[in-house]
Motif scaffolding. Structure first.
Motif, PDB file in Angstrom:
ATOM      1  N   LEU A 192       0.809  -1.219   0.074  1.00 41.32           N
ATOM      2  CA  LEU A 192      -0.074  -0.003  -0.099  1.00 41.32           C
ATOM      3  C   LEU A 192       0.746   1.234  -0.146  1.00 41.32           C
ATOM      4  CD1 LEU A 192      -2.796  -1.128   2.413  1.00 41.32           C
ATOM      5  CD2 LEU A 192      -2.857  -0.393  -0.004  1.00 41.32           C
ATOM      6  N   LEU A 193       2.067   1.302   0.632  1.00 39.16           N
ATOM      7  CA  LEU A 193       2.953   2.339   0.722  1.00 39.16           C
ATOM      8  C   LEU A 193       3.620   2.548  -0.624  1.00 39.16           C
ATOM      9  CD1 LEU A 193       4.527   1.964   4.202  1.00 39.16           C
ATOM     10  CD2 LEU A 193       2.888   3.786   3.400  1.00 39.16           C
ATOM     11  N   ASP A 194       3.704   1.534  -1.441  1.00 40.66           N
ATOM     12  CA  ASP A 194       4.441   1.607  -2.637  1.00 40.66           C
ATOM     13  C   ASP A 194       3.274   2.138  -3.702  1.00 40.66           C
ATOM     14  OD1 ASP A 194       6.836   0.643  -1.851  1.00 40.66           O
ATOM     15  OD2 ASP A 194       6.310  -1.405  -2.589  1.00 40.66           O
ATOM     16  N   ALA A 195       1.882   1.755  -3.572  1.00 38.35           N
ATOM     17  CA  ALA A 195       1.008   2.375  -4.287  1.00 38.35           C
ATOM     18  C   ALA A 195       0.435   3.788  -4.059  1.00 38.35           C
ATOM     19  CB  ALA A 195      -0.253   1.218  -4.008  1.00 38.35           C
ATOM     20  N   SER A 196       0.765   4.038  -2.835  1.00 38.66           N
ATOM     21  CA  SER A 196       0.507   5.607  -2.358  1.00 38.66           C
ATOM     22  C   SER A 196       1.782   6.281  -3.184  1.00 38.66           C
ATOM     23  CB  SER A 196       0.629   5.649  -0.853  1.00 38.66           C
ATOM     24  OG  SER A 196       0.872   7.151  -0.595  1.00 38.66           O
ATOM     25  N   ILE A 197       2.868   5.821  -3.206  1.00 35.79           N
ATOM     26  CA  ILE A 197       4.024   6.681  -3.887  1.00 35.79           C
ATOM     27  C   ILE A 197       3.511   6.635  -5.549  1.00 35.79           C
ATOM     28  CG2 ILE A 197       6.526   6.692  -4.364  1.00 35.79           C
ATOM     29  CD1 ILE A 197       6.863   5.493  -1.354  1.00 35.79           C
ATOM     30  N   ARG A 198       3.510   5.458  -6.136  1.00 33.03           N
ATOM     31  CA  ARG A 198       3.356   5.387  -7.465  1.00 33.03           C
ATOM     32  C   ARG A 198       2.163   6.004  -7.931  1.00 33.03           C
ATOM     33  NH1 ARG A 198       2.866   0.399  -7.135  1.00 33.03           N
ATOM     34  NH2 ARG A 198       0.481   0.375  -7.595  1.00 33.03           N
ATOM     35  N   THR A 199       1.141   6.130  -7.230  1.00 33.63           N
ATOM     36  CA  THR A 199      -0.068   7.068  -7.718  1.00 33.63           C
ATOM     37  C   THR A 199      -0.376   8.143  -7.007  1.00 33.63           C
ATOM     38  OG1 THR A 199      -1.696   6.030  -5.955  1.00 33.63           O
ATOM     39  CG2 THR A 199      -1.522   4.549  -7.879  1.00 33.63           C
ATOM     40  N   GLU A 200       0.677   8.716  -5.974  1.00 36.71           N
ATOM     41  CA  GLU A 200       0.479   9.877  -5.375  1.00 36.71           C
ATOM     42  C   GLU A 200      -0.858  10.157  -4.648  1.00 36.71           C
ATOM     43  OE1 GLU A 200       1.614  12.960  -8.004  1.00 36.71           O
ATOM     44  OE2 GLU A 200       3.768  12.336  -8.093  1.00 36.71           O
ATOM     45  N   ASN A 201      -1.445   8.975  -4.191  1.00 38.40           N
ATOM     46  CA  ASN A 201      -2.726   8.980  -3.733  1.00 38.40           C
ATOM     47  C   ASN A 201      -2.367   8.721  -2.217  1.00 38.40           C
ATOM     48  OD1 ASN A 201      -5.252   8.636  -2.675  1.00 38.40           O
ATOM     49  ND2 ASN A 201      -6.167   7.629  -4.428  1.00 38.40           N
ATOM     50  N   PRO A 202      -2.529   9.714  -1.393  1.00 37.85           N
ATOM     51  CA  PRO A 202      -2.428   9.416   0.290  1.00 37.85           C
ATOM     52  C   PRO A 202      -3.439   8.500   0.769  1.00 37.85           C
ATOM     53  CG  PRO A 202      -3.504  11.718  -0.260  1.00 37.85           C
ATOM     54  CD  PRO A 202      -3.077  10.974  -1.614  1.00 37.85           C
ATOM     55  N   PHE A 203      -4.418   7.942   0.171  1.00 36.62           N
ATOM     56  CA  PHE A 203      -5.464   7.081   0.644  1.00 36.62           C
ATOM     57  C   PHE A 203      -5.029   5.719   0.971  1.00 36.62           C
ATOM     58  CE2 PHE A 203      -8.942   3.775   0.106  1.00 36.62           C
ATOM     59  CZ  PHE A 203      -9.608   4.327   0.974  1.00 36.62           C
TER      60      PHE A 203
END
Length: 363
Positions: free
Chosen positions: A194-205
């Motif tokens: 999830l942290l990787d997805a947050s960085i990749r998508t720039e989505n803090p959710f």
């Protein structure tokens, strides 16, 4: 068959009450700096970490809550203890905010006691704080309008409580260490994805999801593991503390997400179980009150118009009010709901040695 360390002397003489209070005060200090934005207090979040303090709370919970379940004579006994310990004070804080903050709302009574107010009450009473974190017309001029932004951890804590009976049931039927490692690894994998997805998508959710269960379970399970292997921990304490210290120092410069929860657990429980500082619990357990009261009290002070010129007076007032509130909460609410067997209750009597809940449990 292994013996659980339920009668180990370190479980009776420890520093957990003092440690949890210090962790709660750490969160209070950091939130005071962050919510106020006062430049004289800006150094506090640089030297103190509310994130690590919360993680340390989860470690202590893993140790103590699993121990509580193993000591309980039944599921209903365990459930009763957990509800009595956490919910009365929690409900009190929610009701005090919902009813009392009408006095600082910019809206009229009719506008304040609206559907939004009902939504706040219902969502927060059921630990779903994220559904409605604000009250109508309250703290709108503050940097953050949330009434009590610290309560998100209570939802995670309650989910830990619910998961413990299932966890212990499984630990009694399969090899213990492999299962503990598996849960630990799965928790970290979940959080890292999830942290990787947050960085990749720039989505803090995604980052917010990583903070929820099972993302925080690695800290809880690390504390639980050290309970089950307390005797091993005690025998190898110097080596484990040395390795943990090196890991945490390395993590400061080069992230070690796979090792940091275990290393933190070793250090936290070392201070919790060793270097005994005295029976701090004889005065009561004020840590929970500090944690659930500090945020709205800080918000109230900021709402009253404290300025940056008086930053340190603001901080001192916030801490003193929080401690006073915690003492009152303990004596007027929390203590009254505890069972007579609780070591906090001054009138408790020593339980008979034949009490099965006090005997070593074979698994």
């Amino acid at each position: 068959m292994d013996l659980l360390p339920l009668d180990h002397p370190r479980l009776k003489k420890n520093n957990f009450d003092l440690l949890r209070l210090l962790l709660a005060l750490t969160v209070c200090l950091v939130h005071a700096a962050e919510l106020s934005g006062f430049s004289p207090l800006a150094a506090l979040p640089e030297y103190l970490s509310s994130r690590i303090a919360v993680q340390a709370f989860f470690v202590v919970s893993g140790f103590l809550i699993v121990m509580s379940y193993e000591r309980s004579s039944s599921l209903s006994s365990y459930t009763s203890k957990r509800i009595r310990r956490i919910y009365p004070a929690y409900v009190t804080v929610i009701l005090l905010a919902a009813l009392g903050l009408v006095l600082v709302s910019r809206l009229s009574l009719t506008e304040y006691f609206s559907f939004t107010w009902v939504k706040y009450l219902l969502a927060n009473l059921t630990f779903l704080n994220f559904l409605q974190s604000t009250l109508p017309g309250v703290f709108e001029a503050n940097r953050m309008p949330a009434v009590n932004g610290a309560l998100w951890t209570l939802k995670v804590e309650v989910m830990f409580y619910v998961s413990v009976p299932v966890l212990v049931y499984c630990l009694r039927r399969v090899p213990r260490l492999p299962l503990l490692i598996l849960v630990y690894v799965v928790s970290i994998v979940y959080a890292q994805l999830l942290l990787d997805a947050s960085i990749r998508t720039e989505n803090p959710f995604y980052e917010q999801l990583a903070r929820q269960l099972p993302g925080q379970l690695c800290f809880f399970i690390a504390g639980a593991a050290l309970f089950y292997y307390l005797l091993f921990f005690e025998r190898h304490i110097r080596l484990l503390v040395t390795l943990a210290t090196v890991m945490l120092l390395t993590h400061h410069w080069t992230p070690l997400p796979w090792l940091q929860p275990a290393a933190l657990a070793v250090i936290v429980l070392f201070f919790g179980l060793f270097l005994y500082a005295g029976n701090f619990g004889k005065y009561g357990d004020f840590s929970y009150g500090v944690y659930i009261l500090h945020f709205p009290l800080i918000q109230l002070l900021l709402n009253a118009g404290w300025s940056e010129e008086h930053a340190w007076s603001f901080l001192g007032t916030a801490v003193c009010l929080t401690l006073l509130g915690a003492i009152l909460m303990w004596n007027l609410v929390e203590k009254r709901f505890l069972l007579r067997s609780s070591h906090y209750v001054s009138s408790e009597k020593a339980e008979p040695k034949t009490d099965p809940a006090k005997q070593p449990v074979r698994i």
